[in-house]
Design a protein around this motif. Structure first.
Motif, short mmCIF file in Angstrom:
data_model
loop_
_atom_site.label_atom_id
_atom_site.label_comp_id
_atom_site.label_asym_id
_atom_site.label_seq_id
_atom_site.Cartn_x
_atom_site.Cartn_y
_atom_site.Cartn_z
N GLY A 89 0.25 3.90 1.04
CA GLY A 89 0.32 4.40 2.42
C GLY A 89 0.84 5.82 2.48
N LEU A 90 1.86 6.12 1.67
CA LEU A 90 2.42 7.47 1.67
C LEU A 90 1.45 8.49 1.09
CD1 LEU A 90 6.11 6.70 0.66
CD2 LEU A 90 5.20 7.21 2.95
N VAL A 91 0.68 8.09 0.09
CA VAL A 91 -0.29 9.00 -0.52
C VAL A 91 -1.53 9.15 0.36
CG1 VAL A 91 -1.86 9.29 -2.49
CG2 VAL A 91 0.51 8.58 -2.87
N LEU A 92 -2.08 8.04 0.81
CA LEU A 92 -3.33 8.09 1.59
C LEU A 92 -3.12 8.54 3.03
CD1 LEU A 92 -5.01 4.83 0.25
CD2 LEU A 92 -5.68 7.20 -0.23
N GLY A 93 -1.92 8.36 3.56
CA GLY A 93 -1.66 8.72 4.95
C GLY A 93 -1.57 10.21 5.21
N ARG A 94 -1.74 11.02 4.20
CA ARG A 94 -1.65 12.48 4.37
C ARG A 94 -2.89 13.07 5.04
NH1 ARG A 94 -0.74 15.17 -0.84
NH2 ARG A 94 -2.22 13.63 -1.56
#
Length: 145
Positions: free
Chosen positions: A73-78
């Motif tokens: 989520g932290l990687v893809l949510g950018r």
């Protein structure tokens, strides 16, 4: 400065799907880390551990899954396209976890040590994933205003 569709342009704020992906990523990462303070690092696939984080039964493997979902989520949510991908991962992955839990809860072969609270959370997370994946986006939310 041009950017491909679905990616952030310098100065553009975050869309709601991006914010949701980042928020769910942060929460799941935190839950996974805190879970290890409860379960420790032994017997990762223990069944019926009776070790709970709030109402949710957990074991080491359950914690690892939460950490992986959180980091994703932290990687893809950018970016918007990444957030949409994360939404589909949540919808499909947690939909499958819900179905697994319908059959596995209380069984000796349940390697994630699920209970009914987990099952309810899994279907709710799958629905949030659908919202992230399908929510229409008109404007980015600009924190500078």
């Amino acid at each position: 400065m041009a950017a491909s569709a679905g990616n952030n342009v310098a100065g553009r704020g975050k869309t709601v799907p991006e914010i949701l992906a980042l928020a769910f990523g942060a929460v799941y990462l935190l839950v996974g880390i805190v879970g290890f303070f409860i379960t420790g690092f032994d017997d990762f696939f223990a069944h019926n551990t009776e070790e709970k984080l709030l109402f949710f039964e957990i074991n080491g493997m359950h914690n690892v899954v939460h950490i992986l979902i959180g980091v994703a989520g932290l990687v893809l949510g950018r970016t918007l396209s990444g957030a949409r991908t994360y939404g589909w991962l949540l919808a499909v992955g947690y939909g499958a976890a819900f179905i697994y839990g319908l059959f596995a809860t209380g069984q000796e072969w349940d390697f994630l040590s699920l209970n009914w609270a987990d099952n309810i959370l899994h279907i709710a997370t799958a629905l949030v994933g659908l919202v992230i994946a399908l929510m229409p986006v008109r404007n980015a939310i600009d924190s500078r205003r």
